[in-house]
Design an enzyme around this catalytic site. Structure first.
Site, short mmCIF file in Angstrom:
data_model
loop_
_atom_site.label_atom_id
_atom_site.label_comp_id
_atom_site.label_asym_id
_atom_site.label_seq_id
_atom_site.Cartn_x
_atom_site.Cartn_y
_atom_site.Cartn_z
N HIS A 174 2.22 -3.29 7.78
CA HIS A 174 1.17 -4.30 7.81
C HIS A 174 1.27 -5.10 6.51
O HIS A 174 1.48 -4.54 5.43
CB HIS A 174 -0.20 -3.63 7.91
CG HIS A 174 -1.33 -4.56 7.61
ND1 HIS A 174 -1.45 -5.78 8.24
CD2 HIS A 174 -2.36 -4.48 6.72
CE1 HIS A 174 -2.52 -6.40 7.77
NE2 HIS A 174 -3.09 -5.64 6.85
N CYS B 258 -7.02 -4.30 10.64
CA CYS B 258 -5.59 -4.49 10.33
C CYS B 258 -4.71 -3.40 10.93
O CYS B 258 -3.50 -3.57 11.05
CB CYS B 258 -5.39 -4.55 8.82
SG CYS B 258 -6.29 -5.91 8.07
N ASN C 234 -2.14 -12.26 5.07
CA ASN C 234 -2.58 -11.10 5.85
C ASN C 234 -3.16 -11.59 7.18
O ASN C 234 -4.24 -12.18 7.19
CB ASN C 234 -3.62 -10.32 5.03
CG ASN C 234 -4.11 -9.08 5.74
OD1 ASN C 234 -3.89 -8.89 6.93
ND2 ASN C 234 -4.82 -8.23 5.01
O1 UT7 Z 1 -5.47 -5.63 5.24
C1 UT7 Z 1 -6.43 -4.66 4.96
C2 UT7 Z 1 -6.20 -4.04 3.69
N1 UT7 Z 1 -6.45 -4.96 2.60
C3 UT7 Z 1 -5.82 -4.75 1.48
O2 UT7 Z 1 -5.01 -3.87 1.43
C4 UT7 Z 1 -6.17 -5.56 0.25
C5 UT7 Z 1 -6.19 -4.62 -0.94
N2 UT7 Z 1 -6.51 -5.24 -2.20
C6 UT7 Z 1 -5.72 -6.16 -2.81
O3 UT7 Z 1 -4.73 -6.59 -2.27
C7 UT7 Z 1 -6.05 -6.55 -4.24
O4 UT7 Z 1 -7.06 -5.71 -4.73
C8 UT7 Z 1 -6.50 -8.04 -4.36
C9 UT7 Z 1 -5.32 -8.96 -4.15
C10 UT7 Z 1 -7.60 -8.31 -3.37
C11 UT7 Z 1 -7.06 -8.30 -5.76
O5 UT7 Z 1 -6.14 -7.92 -6.76
P1 UT7 Z 1 -6.63 -7.04 -8.00
O6 UT7 Z 1 -5.49 -6.93 -8.91
O7 UT7 Z 1 -7.19 -5.76 -7.46
O8 UT7 Z 1 -7.74 -7.96 -8.65
P2 UT7 Z 1 -9.32 -7.71 -8.84
O9 UT7 Z 1 -10.02 -7.76 -7.54
O10 UT7 Z 1 -9.51 -6.49 -9.66
O11 UT7 Z 1 -9.72 -8.99 -9.68
C12 UT7 Z 1 -9.15 -9.24 -10.95
C13 UT7 Z 1 -9.71 -10.55 -11.49
C14 UT7 Z 1 -11.22 -10.63 -11.45
O12 UT7 Z 1 -11.62 -11.27 -12.64
P3 UT7 Z 1 -12.27 -10.43 -13.85
O13 UT7 Z 1 -13.49 -9.77 -13.26
O14 UT7 Z 1 -11.21 -9.43 -14.24
O15 UT7 Z 1 -12.54 -11.47 -14.88
C15 UT7 Z 1 -11.50 -11.55 -10.31
O16 UT7 Z 1 -12.70 -12.28 -10.44
O17 UT7 Z 1 -9.23 -11.65 -10.72
C16 UT7 Z 1 -10.33 -12.49 -10.35
N3 UT7 Z 1 -10.03 -13.07 -9.05
C17 UT7 Z 1 -9.37 -14.24 -8.92
N4 UT7 Z 1 -8.88 -15.11 -9.81
C18 UT7 Z 1 -8.24 -16.19 -9.34
C19 UT7 Z 1 -10.30 -12.57 -7.83
N5 UT7 Z 1 -9.84 -13.41 -6.87
C20 UT7 Z 1 -9.26 -14.45 -7.53
C21 UT7 Z 1 -8.58 -15.61 -7.10
N6 UT7 Z 1 -8.09 -16.45 -8.04
N7 UT7 Z 1 -8.40 -15.89 -5.79
#
Ligand code: UT7
Length: 328
Positions: free
Chosen positions: A255, A114, A285
């Site tokens: 980005h 990225c 993204n």
């Molecule tokens: O471009 C390169 C750089 N990339 C980035 O900068 C991405 C950085 N990370 C992020 O943007 C965020 O961490 C995400 C958008 C990927 C995720 O958001 P988050 O608030 O950190 O969520 P999480 O990964 O901690 O997941 C929270 C919950 C989990 O459920 P439990 O374990 O709390 O029950 C996941 O299983 O959300 C669940 N989950 C989803 N639910 C519905 C994960 N993906 C999904 C989904 N739909 N697509």
């Protein structure tokens, strides 16, 4: 005489097919509410079958050359930042070079995920300053949809396909030292990487390791944490290099990974939301393509004007991060 790289024009291309969050919910265990709340993404563009990264890159490059009023025969370098090359080799850039009708010059790819566009901009700027090239097309192009695991809801909802490009040309750096900040062109680029965090965001395949292409794997929450810190640091480093304050920046072109990361970086730096170019809601993204796509949108709709101070910043797998400061 020292030289400076001016950005003469920009262009971009998005595949026709738009996939909304609602459409994704038919095949992925997710919801529009979750995707919008956690990332700000509402839709993404997805390349059609048989449409490759080089095809998107070519269209973006052609549009940038037209905007710059430069003919491909006068270009002497094509640099493509991509993580999704058409083939392991040759470089996607060589295909773009050929399809632009160029028979001379050099073409190569850069891989910084990225952060690829700012890494490529940095290489191009130094090529121009060093006198190795006069006119360079820098492209960020991706078909990230091809390396997603469509059963991993934690990653597949976040990415999209697209391409963006800029045309750089050497110009004499004839402004007095104390006025360099007012001169048109690239003022500085800053790049970093830290391989100790490479397991936070990677593809689980490759020619040498598995002889497969692999799929994107990400520890989202950890990447998020690093992104907020590294991006604030890189912006600080860039401003400090010129004795600038965040108030001096007319436009932040980040980005586009996650709207929450964009908001948090802007808030930390005291940059108001109306000076941040946001496309993540419509493009998702697009990795190396996201900055030149956002830049092109803001230039073409008249937000970014000649003379504006534009700061680009990115973070990606590696981890890699970097910035480019440009007087448009
Ligand atoms: O471009 C390169 C750089 N990339 C980035 O900068 C991405 C950085 N990370 C992020 O943007 C965020 O961490 C995400 C958008 C990927 C995720 O958001 P988050 O608030 O950190 O969520 P999480 O990964 O901690 O997941 C929270 C919950 C989990 O459920 P439990 O374990 O709390 O029950 C996941 O299983 O959300 C669940 N989950 C989803 N639910 C519905 C994960 N993906 C999904 C989904 N739909 N697509």
């Amino acid at each position: 005489m020292t030289r400076r790289s001016k950005i003469l024009g920009c262009g971009s291309y998005l595949p026709e097919r738009v996939v909304t969050n609602a459409e994704l919910t038919k095949t992925v265990d997710t919801s529009d509410e979750w995707i919008v709340e956690r990332s700000g993404i509402r839709q993404r563009h997805i390349a059609s079958d048989g449409q490759f990264t080089s095809d998107l890159a070519l269209k973006a490059a052609e549009r940038a050359l037209e905007h710059a009023s430069i003919k491909a025969e006068n270009v002497d370098m094509v640099i493509v930042a991509t993580t999704t090359p058409d083939n392991t080799f040759p470089a996607t850039a060589t295909k773009v070079q050929h399809n632009l009708g160029m028979t001379t010059g050099a073409a190569f790819d850069i891989q910084a995920v990225c952060s690829g566009f700012v890494f490529a901009l940095s290489v191009a700027d130094n090529m121009i300053k060093g006198g190795q090239a006069d006119t360079i097309v820098v492209i960020g192009a991706e078909t990230f949809s091809r390396i997603l695991d469509w059963e991993d809801r934690g990653t597949c909802v976040l990415f999209g396909d697209g391409a963006g490009a800029v045309v750089l040309q050497a110009s004499p750096d004839d402004v007095p030292n104390e006025d360099t900040i007012t001169a048109q062109g690239i003022l500085s680029t800053h790049i970093h990487s830290n391989g100790s965090s490479r397991d936070l965001l990677y593809v689980d395949g490759g020619p040498s390791s598995t002889q497969t292409v692999g799929h994107v794997r990400m520890v989202g929450r950890e990447v998020f944490r690093h992104a907020v810190t590294n991006l604030a640091n890189i912006v600080g480093e860039t401003l400090d290099a010129h004795g600038l304050h965040s108030d001096d920046i007319d436009w932040l072109v980040p980005h586009q990974a996650n709207k929450r990361i964009l908001d948090s970086t802007a808030r930390k730096l005291g940059i108001s939301a109306d000076r941040v170019v946001v496309t993540v809601d419509r493009h998702a993204n697009t990795s190396a393509a996201s900055i030149p796509l956002a830049l092109d949108e803001a230039v073409k709709d008249g937000r970014i004007k000649r003379g504006d101070l534009v700061l680009m910043e990115a973070m990606g797998g590696g981890l890699t991060w970097g910035s480019g400061l440009v007087r448009w």
